[in-house]
Design a protein around this motif. Structure first.
Motif, PDB file in Angstrom:
ATOM      1  N   LYS A   1       0.835  -1.199   0.000  1.00 28.49           N
ATOM      2  CA  LYS A   1       0.000   0.000   0.000  1.00 28.49           C
ATOM      3  C   LYS A   1       0.876   1.258   0.000  1.00 28.49           C
ATOM      4  O   LYS A   1       0.497   2.283  -0.560  1.00 28.49           O
TER       5      LYS A   1
ATOM      6  N   ASN B   1       0.226   5.332  -1.290  1.00 28.48           N
ATOM      7  CA  ASN B   1      -0.620   6.118  -0.379  1.00 28.48           C
ATOM      8  C   ASN B   1       0.129   7.229   0.355  1.00 28.48           C
ATOM      9  O   ASN B   1      -0.383   7.810   1.285  1.00 28.48           O
TER      10      ASN B   1
ATOM     11  N   THR C   1      -5.139   1.954  -3.018  1.00 33.78           N
ATOM     12  CA  THR C   1      -5.196   2.928  -1.921  1.00 33.78           C
ATOM     13  C   THR C   1      -6.130   4.076  -2.243  1.00 33.78           C
ATOM     14  O   THR C   1      -6.072   5.121  -1.604  1.00 33.78           O
TER      15      THR C   1
ATOM     16  N   ASP D   1      -8.311   4.731   0.674  1.00 32.89           N
ATOM     17  CA  ASP D   1      -7.452   5.183   1.768  1.00 32.89           C
ATOM     18  C   ASP D   1      -7.182   6.694   1.643  1.00 32.89           C
ATOM     19  O   ASP D   1      -7.412   7.472   2.564  1.00 32.89           O
ATOM     20  N   ARG D   2      -6.741   7.105   0.461  1.00 31.89           N
ATOM     21  CA  ARG D   2      -6.431   8.529   0.246  1.00 31.89           C
ATOM     22  C   ARG D   2      -7.687   9.369   0.368  1.00 31.89           C
ATOM     23  O   ARG D   2      -7.679  10.453   0.949  1.00 31.89           O
TER      24      ARG D   2
ATOM     25  N   LYS E   1      -4.766   1.084   8.091  1.00 31.41           N
ATOM     26  CA  LYS E   1      -4.925   2.443   7.581  1.00 31.41           C
ATOM     27  C   LYS E   1      -5.115   3.425   8.745  1.00 31.41           C
ATOM     28  O   LYS E   1      -6.178   4.031   8.889  1.00 31.41           O
TER      29      LYS E   1
ATOM     30  N   THR F   1      -6.037   4.540  -8.275  1.00 28.88           N
ATOM     31  CA  THR F   1      -4.650   4.322  -7.857  1.00 28.88           C
ATOM     32  C   THR F   1      -3.826   3.904  -9.071  1.00 28.88           C
ATOM     33  O   THR F   1      -4.250   3.015  -9.819  1.00 28.88           O
TER      34      THR F   1
END
Lengths: 347, 593
Positions: free
Chosen positions: B19, B23, B175, B178-179, B212, B292
């Motif tokens: 990841k 990220n 990710t 996540d972002r 995360k 991503t």
């Protein structure tokens, strides 16, 4: 521009069949050392002989079957069969016994059934059973006696006899403790029979350590997730339960300590019954399979003509494995119950 | 960490996460490409219906295609420009198929159309919000692409007990969520609040994996003061599978063949929630998404906000992708993503990741060894199947057994193939077996239909034949009667004879019978019979032709068989025709003595 198109997943974990097989071979080392220590160099001789024959047969069969030889030889499965056979055969048996057993194991029990992954019977045990029923005298009365009971230097003498083809020293071999106990207990009590120093401390002299060694290796395999824990535990339970419930009287039956710590018990429970190809593949199925192996071993040891029974017990349960698998499907996510049976009524 | 009791699901694996490659940097906006390909179908359900014409200038956010039917999603212009064409264009799909795409040539001005913002969503009715979500063309952005509006209708029987926002993002490498969570946690939480306003669920949970921490912190800050709870689950693939996440958070299982709504659970992806927020708050349609870009062949790794319709190849070039030689371009993650066939295919609403691995990074699978039934796959299977058994059944084409072993409960997560020591492409076998079973079922259905149709036709023909036969008999009787009347005309028995005429022949007076036979000659009934044979043969031929037509359309396997049958029938018709014509010729001289 050319793109490579492949089906998912695109990532592969570290597991490899060859690695699993190598671990199985490595895990036999503690038991192997104990065996060599107590019963001389014969087992190493057998292992080497079996390995050479096994690899030769494997290569020849692959050639005949027009399969890539190197690719299949490198999975180490033939070597596992050879090592297990070498460990199971009497250390000082005639050279042609390991050869016949190995040829039968690899050519007949393995490749004639389709080779790696397709064989219904444990190849090592099929080979072992063949020589056991064909040459019962050599196989059952000629096990090496433990070193402490021999004259000093007998072990070295046995090594030389293997290496230089000299006559084996007299009194090097005899019946196994399991065999001895079974035949003597009708004529005496536990205390009388175990006067014989061959019965040692916990189970029988030398055998205790060999079994401990295989137990140690087996635990290592479980810790490494090379073998499932259910099968060996079930085998030991299957052997121990009837021994405790039915054969509790050591003046009549072989005692539990001898069952567990003598003969092929730990080798059978951790290395033979756990062969993934020929045993059950469901979690519940492994319980049934293991219990069956242990129970049959106890029956044959108790009432059968043969002193040990793991080869027959495992082969018999190999027959039953596909059926057991069909009846032990796990409950799938999103279902109230497991589907059992080859084609149970649809809900 | 959680106040909540967590549950576990069976199996699962821990592949390297990868990841951190993508990220670490903020989301960047990708440039506007020179051309956009907008598929009319980027979602599950019916394709959208075009509402603009070629050559028209459209503004950013303008509706280009409206949803068709209940399960469908609209398509909008991601930027201002001209509609150049509507063409078949390669799609980002595992099969490499093409589909209808609107071609939009951007004018570079990026001019918005008029939007209808709304300060407070509470001022809107739930129906108005659903309407906005539908109008915005939002479809599940986690990968499946199910139209979101449909999932905003509470299940029929009762309320939604639990609404879950899927923030697990359990696939390695990806990710984008996540972002998004780190940077736009407020939008996500607001979006969830809007959906909760519509659905009125008993509880609102956000399920996120513990790998995360920044996103967890951002979400926790954003949910303060709301009734939304952030639930951290252990990192284990596939915890982000809908069924697995539901089990992790609620302990419930979605029954086989059913949907989460059936057990009072509704799952949405975090990116979808953000899109719902933007639709409700600003009236913005879904025209871009976070994707991503990662893998060793991607020098600039990270997350981009990219317009839907951007050609993937063009996008990759902007970030310096090394595309020399045989390269895999994976849409999605390494576990469940698929390789693209054509890089002119566009980014769609479900494109969460483009992975360009080097062959060192994700080595190509070696040749498969024999299955040794080690059942490591069964230990890893989150559906608690027996992959080793399914593999044997798929290989042996024992499809009924595969089905009996619950093949269709396989979610194709790839955990089994990941752990397989023999490198067997297990998932491929399951896909194949599933396809075969579906095909067989379809064929079965079709052949049933064909048989029913065929039988109905036969019955109709028989009926028609019987009717014809009855009419013919009637005519023959009438003729015979007329003949008899003629023969007996001098006698005064007319009335009696008419009465007798209604009854079967044997009751009629014996006298006229031989007369008529003699008079007409023996060829007369033969001719009738031959004509009938010819008719029958023709009817049969027609039936076979119909069957053949049907087979050509539906059962290609049987075409040959039916072609032969048609030829045979054709021959019979000819024979019958010749026989009839010969008989007719033979009779003619007798007719005019």
């Amino acid at each position: 521009m050319s793109l490579l198109t492949l089906s998912s997943p695109h990532v592969k974990g570290p597991n490899r069949t060859a690695t699993l097989m190598r671990w199985v071979i490595l895990a036999t080392v503690p038991g192997l050392i104990a065996q060599t220590w107590f019963f001389g160099w014969g087992n190493l001789h057998n292992i080497v002989l079996c390995s050479v024959v096994a690899l030769g047969c494997e290569a020849a069969m692959l050639k005949l079957r027009q399969r890539p030889i190197g690719f299949y030889l490198s999975d180490y499965s033939a070597l596992v069969t050879a090592v297990l056979l070498g460990l199971a055969l009497p250390p000082y048996c005639a050279w042609w016994i390991p050869v016949i057993a190995t040829v039968f194991a690899i050519v007949f029990a393995k490749h004639l059934y389709g080779g790696m992954g397709y064989n219904p019977f444990n190849p090592a045990m099929a080979g072992y059973a063949l020589v056991l029923v064909s040459f019962p005298v050599q196989m059952t009365t000629n096990w090496a006696l433990p070193a402490p009971l021999l004259e000093p230097g007998a072990n070295m003498a046995s090594l030389f006899s293997i290496l230089w083809g000299e006559q084996l020293p007299d009194g090097l071999t005899g019946a196994t403790p399991l065999d001895l106990y079974k035949h003597e207990i009708p004529h005496g009590t536990f205390d009388e029979v175990t006067q014989n120093p061959i019965f040692g401390g916990y189970g029988s002299l030398g055998w205790e350590m060999v079994n401990l060694g295989f137990l140690l290796g087996g635990v290592l395999l479980i810790a490494l997730k090379v073998i499932p824990w259910q099968t060996p535990v079930a085998v030991l339970l299957g052997l121990a339960l009837p021994s405790v419930l039915i054969g509790w009287d050591a003046d009549e039956y072989t005692p539990l300590s001898l069952h567990l710590m003598s003969g092929a018990t730990m080798l059978g429970a951790f290395f033979i019954a756990t062969d993934p190809v020929t045993s059950c593949t469901t979690k519940l199925g492994r319980w049934y399979f293991g219990l069956g192996v242990g129970f049959l071993a106890w029956i044959i040891r108790t009432w059968g003509a043969y002193p040990d029974a793991f080869a027959f017990a495992v082969l018999l349960m190999n027959f039953a494995a596909p059926l057991i698998d069909a009846y032990t499907q796990p409950r799938t996510y999103g279902y109230a119950d497991a589907k059992r049976g080859p084609k149970s009524k649809e809900r | 960490m959680n106040a909540r009791k967590l549950f576990d699901f069976h199996g699962g694996i821990h592949p390297p996460e990868h990841k951190s490659e993508s990220n670490q940097t903020p989301i960047v906006k990708a440039p506007i490409p020179p051309v956009l390909y907008l598929p009319l179908q980027q979602h599950i359900g019916k394709a959208a219906e075009l509402v603009v014409s070629v050559g028209e200038r459209v503004l950013k956010g303008q509706l280009l295609a409206k949803p068709q039917g209940a399960i469908s999603a609209a398509v909008h212009a991601p930027t201002s420009g001209t509609i150049d064409a509507v063409i078949e264009h390669p799609m980002p799909h595992a099969s490499g198929m093409s589909d209808q795409c609107i071609v939009l040539i951007p004018d570079g001005r990026d001019e918005w159309c008029a939007l209808q913002p709304c300060e407070h969503y509470e001022k809107l009715s739930p129906d108005e919000i659903r309407q906005r979500v539908r109008a915005a063309g939002i479809a599940g952005m986690g990968g499946a692409g199910f139209p979101t509006e449909v999932k905003l209708h509470p299940p029929q029987q009762d309320k939604v007990a639990t609404m879950i926002l899927n923030a697990a993002e359990c696939e390695p490498y990806i990710t984008s969520d996540d972002r998004l969570m780190r940077e736009r946690a407020d939008e996500i939480v607001q979006g969830m609040a809007i959906m909760a306003y519509v659905l009125e669920p008993g509880e609102c949970l956000i399920g996120i994996e513990d790998n995360k921490p920044e996103a967890i912190a951002a979400l926790r800050a954003a949910v303060t003061g709301t009734r939304i709870e952030v639930v951290v689950v252990p990192t284990k693939y596939p915890s982000g599978g809908e069924k697995q996440l539901i089990t992790l958070l609620t302990g419930k299982e979605v029954p086989s063949g059913r949907i989460p709504a059936d057990i009072g659970v509704m799952c949405q992806n975090v990116a979808t929630a953000a899109a719902v927020y933007r639709a409700a708050r600003f009236g913005e349609p879904l025209i871009s998404r976070i994707t991503t870009l990662t893998g060793e062949q991607m020098p600039k790794r990270g997350n981009v906000e990219v317009l839907v319709g951007t050609p993937i190849g063009w996008l990759l070039e902007q970030y310096g992708a090394r595309l020399n030689g045989a390269q895999r371009v994976i849409m999605g993650g390494p576990m469940m993503g698929f390789t693209l066939h054509d890089l002119t295919a566009p980014i769609v609403k479900t494109t969460n990741c483009l992975l360009l691995p080097s062959n060192q990074e994700l080595p190509l699978a070696g040749p498969a060894q024999a299955c040794i039934r080690c059942s490591l796959c069964a230990d890893a299977c989150p559906a608690e199947l027996l992959p080793q058994q399914l593999y044997w059944f798929a290989r042996a084409e024992e499809l009924d057994k595969a089905e009996h072993h619950n093949l269709f409960d396989c979610i194709e997560c790839g955990a089994c193939a990941y752990v397989c020591p023999s490198s067997i492409p297990l998932v491929q076998y399951y896909r194949h077996a599933k396809g075969e079973i579906r095909k067989a079922k379809l064929e079965h259905q079709k052949s049933d239909q064909a048989r029913e149709r065929f039988e109905a036709r036969l019955a109709r023909l028989e009926r028609e034949q019987a009717e014809k036969e009855a009419k013919r008999k009637e005519r023959a009787e009438a003729a015979a009667k007329a003949q008899a009347e003629k023969a007996l005309s001098p006698s005064p028995l007319t009335g009696e004879s008419r009465g007798e005429g209604e009854k079967p022949n044997h009751n009629s007076p014996p006298l006229p019978q031989p007369l008529s036979h003699e008079g007409r000659g023996e060829s007369a009934p033969d001719l009738e019979k031959l004509k009938q044979d010819w008719d029958n043969a023709q009817n049969k031929l027609q039936t076979m032709l119909d069957v053949l037509e049907d087979a050509k359309a539906n059962q290609p396997d049987n075409v040959e068989k039916f072609t032969r049958a048609v030829e045979k029938n054709q021959m019979r018709v000819n024979q019958a025709r010749i026989a009839y014509q010969n008989a007719e010729k033979a009779r003619d001289p007798g007719e005019q003595p």
